[in-house]
Write a protein that holds these residues in place. Structure first.
Motif: not given
Length: 324
Positions: A89, A87, A153-154, A85, A156-157, A117-119, A94
């Motif tokens: 910060d 995310t 999540s990948y 995962m 979005h980043i 936290g997680d996705v 990342i």
């Protein structure tokens, strides 16, 4: 911390801070779909979960190895999938966290490292509020949704990095002196990080489509195709971004060279104007008594005047040639 979510088409139940034994007993006593989320890397807890579910000992080792690439494995009565995962910060860095997923009949177990936290917040909300079709589908659809949340999540980043690269490109085009190297290197490291996880993730998803067919319904194959396409798009973004960053670095170096050329051009013009004056000053700086101009009353002003005229002529010639 262990969290157990159970649901079907009409009901939803969530239990937090549950023990492995209590979770196992609850799962065994119901026909509802169960999602056991384990946010802990404590070996004793993981060992208890593995033993209660009679998983292969190698599964425990795969879960405990944090620094590992995404992988997919098929066992007799379950499949194992691991990924990372990603995310962002608070420091715009990342953060990486390994997640292992076990899919068996009516049960999905996710193993996280326990980082904050997680996705999966949006996915939990969908299950709670019965949004979409998730509560009307079997557990393999939940498995797809978990993977989709990780891959999203990948994405979005990647979108965030794409925006930063475009901003960087605009900035360097409008300001030749803008220092971009630190920003380019920082973005390049993030892109390489995503790419490093995406390549084996694509291999794992591709293997899952063929080898995990017995655990995944045919109706969900289209979702896996979509998931595979998302991963391919992320990988394509990484390759494109590396080219864009390389172009930005080349453009920055070109701007630096152009600035250096402008400086050298200015120095060359100044030198061209003053070299003749320096030559004349050098001649009359010699100490010879026989030099006729030494006794001339207006020699000093005459030489200065000659220097000025020569400088003006050279300046006029350079101006006509548009070198200035």
């Amino acid at each position: 911390m262990l969290t157990l979510i159970q649901y079907n088409k009409s009901t939803h139940q969530k239990e937090e801070k549950i023990t492995p034994q209590a979770a196992f007993d609850t799962i065994e006593g119901t026909r509802r779909i169960s999602w056991l989320d384990i946010e802990s890397h404590d070996r004793n807890i993981l060992q208890e979960v593995i033993s209660l579910n009679r998983f292969h000992p190698l599964t425990l080792e795969d879960i405990l190895i944090v620094e590992s690439l995404p992988k997919f494995e098929v066992f007799d009565d379950y499949i194992f999938f691991s990924a990372n995962m990603l995310t962002v910060d608070t420091n715009d860095l990342i953060a990486e966290e390994k997640i292992s997923i076990v899919l068996k009949k009516n049960v999905l177990i996710t193993f996280q490292e326990g980082l904050p936290g997680d996705v999966f917040d949006e996915l939990r909300n969908k299950i709670k509020r019965s949004l979409g079709i998730i509560r009307a589908n079997p557990v393999d659809y939940l498995f797809y949704q978990v993977l989709n949340a990780i891959v999203s999540s990948y994405s979005h980043i990647a979108e965030k990095l794409r925006f930063e690269i475009e901003e960087l490109e605009d900035q360097i085009l409008t300001d030749d002196n803008y220092e971009v190297m630190k920003e380019v290197i920082a973005i390049k490291r993030k892109v390489n990080l995503i790419r490093r996880h995406t390549i084996p993730l694509l291999d794992a998803v591709t293997s899952m489509k063929t080898e995990g067919a017995q655990f995944l319904r045919k109706a969900n194959q289209a979702y896996l195709h979509d998931l595979q396409d998302q991963v391919k798009n992320i990988l394509a973004f990484c390759n494109t971004s590396r080219e864009m960053l390389r172009d930005i670095m080349d453009l920055h170096h070109t701007n630096q060279n152009n600035e250096m050329n402008r400086v050298m051009k200015t120095l060359t013009i100044v030198s061209a104007i003053f070299i003749p004056m320096t030559f004349i000053a050098g001649i009359y700086g010699m100490n010879f008594h026989t030099m006729p101009e030494l006794d001339w009353k207006y020699g000093y002003f005459g030489v200065l005047g000659a220097m000025g005229v020569i400088g003006a002529i050279i300046f006029y010639i350079l101006k006509r040639k548009q070198w200035l």
